[in-house]
Design a protein around this motif. Structure first.
Motif, mmCIF file in Angstrom:
data_model
loop_
_atom_site.group_PDB
_atom_site.id
_atom_site.type_symbol
_atom_site.label_atom_id
_atom_site.label_comp_id
_atom_site.label_asym_id
_atom_site.label_seq_id
_atom_site.Cartn_x
_atom_site.Cartn_y
_atom_site.Cartn_z
ATOM 1 N N VAL A 111 -25.600 -56.688 -7.849
ATOM 2 C CA VAL A 111 -25.678 -57.435 -9.102
ATOM 3 C C VAL A 111 -27.088 -58.003 -9.198
ATOM 4 N N ASP A 112 -27.706 -57.814 -10.349
ATOM 5 C CA ASP A 112 -29.062 -58.289 -10.574
ATOM 6 C C ASP A 112 -29.039 -59.088 -11.870
ATOM 7 N N ALA A 113 -29.028 -60.403 -11.719
ATOM 8 C CA ALA A 113 -28.811 -61.281 -12.876
ATOM 9 C C ALA A 113 -29.949 -61.222 -13.886
ATOM 10 N N SER A 114 -31.039 -60.528 -13.548
ATOM 11 C CA SER A 114 -32.114 -60.430 -14.549
ATOM 12 C C SER A 114 -31.752 -59.427 -15.639
ATOM 13 N N LEU A 115 -30.700 -58.649 -15.407
ATOM 14 C CA LEU A 115 -30.249 -57.695 -16.436
ATOM 15 C C LEU A 115 -29.117 -58.317 -17.244
ATOM 16 N N GLU A 116 -28.886 -57.787 -18.448
ATOM 17 C CA GLU A 116 -27.720 -58.193 -19.247
ATOM 18 C C GLU A 116 -26.450 -57.798 -18.488
ATOM 19 N N PRO A 117 -25.337 -58.530 -18.684
ATOM 20 C CA PRO A 117 -24.143 -58.266 -17.865
ATOM 21 C C PRO A 117 -23.666 -56.801 -17.887
ATOM 22 N N GLU A 118 -23.780 -56.136 -19.025
ATOM 23 C CA GLU A 118 -23.295 -54.750 -19.073
ATOM 24 C C GLU A 118 -24.407 -53.716 -18.852
ATOM 25 N N ALA A 119 -25.620 -54.189 -18.623
ATOM 26 C CA ALA A 119 -26.738 -53.262 -18.424
ATOM 27 C C ALA A 119 -26.790 -52.815 -16.959
ATOM 28 N N TYR A 120 -27.395 -51.684 -16.733
ATOM 29 C CA TYR A 120 -27.566 -51.232 -15.347
ATOM 30 C C TYR A 120 -28.869 -50.461 -15.193
ATOM 31 N N ARG A 121 -29.328 -50.411 -13.948
ATOM 32 C CA ARG A 121 -30.440 -49.537 -13.589
ATOM 33 C C ARG A 121 -29.997 -48.680 -12.418
ATOM 34 N N LEU A 122 -30.090 -47.381 -12.600
ATOM 35 C CA LEU A 122 -29.672 -46.432 -11.556
ATOM 36 C C LEU A 122 -30.935 -45.771 -11.021
ATOM 37 N N PRO A 161 -19.479 -55.529 -14.694
ATOM 38 C CA PRO A 161 -19.320 -54.404 -15.624
ATOM 39 C C PRO A 161 -20.529 -53.466 -15.643
ATOM 40 N N GLY A 162 -21.727 -54.024 -15.606
ATOM 41 C CA GLY A 162 -22.920 -53.183 -15.625
ATOM 42 C C GLY A 162 -22.935 -52.235 -14.429
ATOM 43 N N VAL A 163 -22.567 -52.750 -13.250
ATOM 44 C CA VAL A 163 -22.523 -51.909 -12.043
ATOM 45 C C VAL A 163 -21.523 -50.763 -12.279
ATOM 46 N N PHE A 164 -20.406 -51.114 -12.900
ATOM 47 C CA PHE A 164 -19.353 -50.119 -13.130
ATOM 48 C C PHE A 164 -19.824 -49.034 -14.106
ATOM 49 N N TRP A 165 -20.512 -49.436 -15.184
ATOM 50 C CA TRP A 165 -20.997 -48.396 -16.125
ATOM 51 C C TRP A 165 -22.045 -47.523 -15.456
ATOM 52 N N GLY A 166 -22.815 -48.123 -14.573
ATOM 53 C CA GLY A 166 -23.783 -47.317 -13.818
ATOM 54 C C GLY A 166 -23.067 -46.285 -12.957
ATOM 55 N N ALA A 167 -21.947 -46.686 -12.373
ATOM 56 C CA ALA A 167 -21.178 -45.757 -11.530
ATOM 57 C C ALA A 167 -20.594 -44.623 -12.390
ATOM 58 N N GLN A 168 -20.264 -44.928 -13.634
ATOM 59 C CA GLN A 168 -19.776 -43.867 -14.524
ATOM 60 C C GLN A 168 -20.871 -42.825 -14.775
ATOM 61 N N THR A 169 -22.094 -43.311 -14.916
ATOM 62 C CA THR A 169 -23.213 -42.381 -15.100
ATOM 63 C C THR A 169 -23.403 -41.545 -13.836
#
Ligand code: TNX
Length: 549
Positions: A87-98, A113-121
């Motif tokens: 978790v990187d609080a500098s990002l928006e909650p649903e944002a991710y960087r892969l 949630p952002g971590v989870f959407w990243g895992a979907q990618t």
């Protein structure tokens, strides 16, 4: 067996290539291949999950691990050949960087949630094998392209509504749909649980709602003017434990379940179970049954204190089951015939000092608006609820075009855009004669891809009230899961791009590019066992349409 042998042989020699960055759906905001070797995932790949990423850790092992034969054993944060979740609080909650390089896959999300959407990618990058339930190629390593992907959703409400009242979908089917929503980065499941044709959620204090209200003797086959009938009982309901399971499973996938209990219209199933809920001075409601045809029933709730108390009891149990902030109260299509004819309803209009029958309808909705607000929840309803004025905080699902949504946003109410002209997936997706039960507007895959949730009439400030968008799946002519799949897919894939991405203006959208990406996506849907409407190219000789039958 024999036909698979070459794959097994090949697997021992090289890693199977995953997907390329150009094949992701929804396409991420930014995806860049970077120089360097690819990440090769295999049995030695470990998984390190930082605090707050446990839901994705479990999901990766259960889903990706099982499909690809990757044990994903717990590793250390700095270990080589590892998948790392943070978790990187500098990002928006649903944002991710892969970030993917030879040594590791790192998914940073603004919150869980952002971590989870990243895992979907990440799952899509593995290719279609990652969408299966079992591992078919033991020992196969998978190779993923070195890259950086930065992504965030356009809208916070990316939904699908499923009508389980017209045709019931058993619990396993609902859980499967939650998986499908998650695979498309959709995060709201609007659960249409009651209607004239069936009541689908157990309410302990009113057991007849499901005992009597969840089954009908027969069903109209086809659209409402069809002469045909399916002459067998149809029904089913979810127990409260079923609902808890659905809500908990959705939560593990970062999906919010928004329940809908439709009042004061679309209530014949409830009235047939408890006749005092209807206008007993106008019709003999004891003779009513769960409705067996489609359209809008004139049997609506009577505007009495008794009815309010009854439904407060229903909503109390609903609030216990569904933690979502929003609770949907329907409010659509309430014919006023019975209230006009009812001496009791007319007396009520005078007593309350409201403006005629329309005033009664808004009195009803306002009651539950206040009631829900007092319990820390927010009311949402179909756009008809705007007509009598709404309390602050109430929101609108704009279904009769954009108009209701525009009026709501201009009045400072939040809106979910779901205009029937664009995102009603019960409507046919081709103009040809072969569509099974061809109802409604023709809305092709391309039409959905070109749907714009924020109308140009809204100023920037007003547009902030558009919480997002959802596709609605009404099931009058979808009698089972296969039919639901056929109507929903592939259009939900186009819809998820609209909901997730900041796309150019509708006319400028690259539909050809989307179709190219769909080639890869069909392979994923195949692996998932989705019964989508096949693209024209798959049905030679049918004039571009799938075969009949
Ligand atoms: C309108 S959308 C309805 C539904 C039907 C649908 C069929 C809405 C709030 N009401 O009851 O199922 O059209 O397309």
């Amino acid at each position: 067996m024999y036909r698979n042998a070459p794959f097994a042989w090949r697997a021992r020699v090289t890693a199977l290539p995953g997907m390329t960055l150009e094949q992701l759906i929804p396409a991420p905001a930014r995806a860049e291949a970077v120089p360097g070797s690819s990440f090769v995932a295999g049995p030695a790949t470990t998984l390190w999950a930082g605090p707050g990423t446990e839901s994705t850790e479990r999901w990766l092992r259960a889903t990706l691990g099982a499909a690809l034969g990757l044990p994903l054993t717990p590793g250390a944060e700095g270990a080589g050949r590892s998948v790392v979740l943070l978790v990187d609080a500098s990002l928006e909650p649903e944002a991710y960087r892969l970030t993917l390089d030879e040594a590791r896959v790192e998914i940073r999300g603004g919150a869980a949630p952002g971590v989870f959407w990243g895992a979907q990618t990440l799952r899509q990058l593995f290719g279609p094998d990652a969408f299966r339930r079992a591992h078919l190629r033991p020992g196969t390593p998978y190779s993923l392209p070195a890259c950086v992907i930065e992504d965030a959703p356009r809208f916070g409400w990316r939904g699908m509504m499923l009508d389980v009242a017209r045709h019931f979908m058993p619990k396993d089917g609902v859980l499967r749909y939650l998986d499908l929503l998650a695979a498309h980065k959709l995060n709201v499941f609007h659960f249409h649980l009651t209607d004239d044709q069936g009541w689908r959620v157990e309410i302990k204090r009113h057991p007849r709602l499901t005992e009597a209200g969840s089954w009908r003797a027969r069903s109209k086959w086809g659209h409402r003017n069809s002469p045909l009938w399916e002459e067998r009982p149809h029904g089913g309901f979810y127990t409260q434990d079923d609902i808890r399971e659905i809500v908990a499973y959705a939560d593990s996938l970062h999906i919010t379940v928004v329940p809908e209990i439709d009042v004061p219209g679309h209530s014949q199933a409830a009235i047939s179970a408890y006749p005092h809920l209807g206008s007993t001075d106008v019709v003999d409601t004891r003779a009513l049954t769960v409705w067996d045809t489609w359209g809008v029933s004139k049997n609506v709730l009577a505007p009495t204190e008794d009815v309010l108390r009854f439904y407060e009891g229903v909503f109390e149990e609903i609030l216990d089951l569904f933690p979502s902030t929003f609770v949907h109260v329907g409010g659509d299509e309430c014919p006023k015939d019975q209230w006009k004819a009812s001496a009791a309803a007319q007396a009520r209009i005078k007593e309350l000092g409201v403006e005629g029958e329309d005033g009664l309808q808004s009195w009803f909705i306002r009651h539950f608006d206040t009631w829900l607000t007092a319990r820390g929840r927010r009311l949402i309803g179909w756009d008809e609820i705007l007509e009598g004025g709404l309390a602050e905080g109430a929101a609108v699902s704009s279904w009769r075009g954009y108009r209701g949504g525009i009026a709501a946003a201009k009045a400072g109410h939040d809106v979910v855009m779901c205009p029937e002209q664009h995102v009603y997936l019960d409507h046919r997706q081709d103009g040809g004669p072969d569509e099974p039960m061809p109802i409604g507007f023709v809305r092709t895959l391309e039409d959905v891809y070109r749907f714009e949730p924020v109308p140009a009439e809204l100023t920037e400030e007003e547009a902030t009230h558009v919480l997002g968008t959802q596709a609605n799946v009404w099931t009058e002519v979808m009698e089972n899961q296969d039919r639901v799949d056929y109507q929903v897919f592939p259009r939900l894939a186009a819809f998820c791009e609209v909901a997730w991405r900041r796309l150019p203006a509708p006319a400028e959208r690259d539909f050809a590019g989307f179709e190219r990406r769909m080639t890869a996506h069909y392979a994923r849907l195949d692996a998932l066992g989705v019964d989508y409407r096949p693209p024209a190219a798959r049905c030679p000789g049918s004039g571009g349409r799938p075969p009949k039958g």
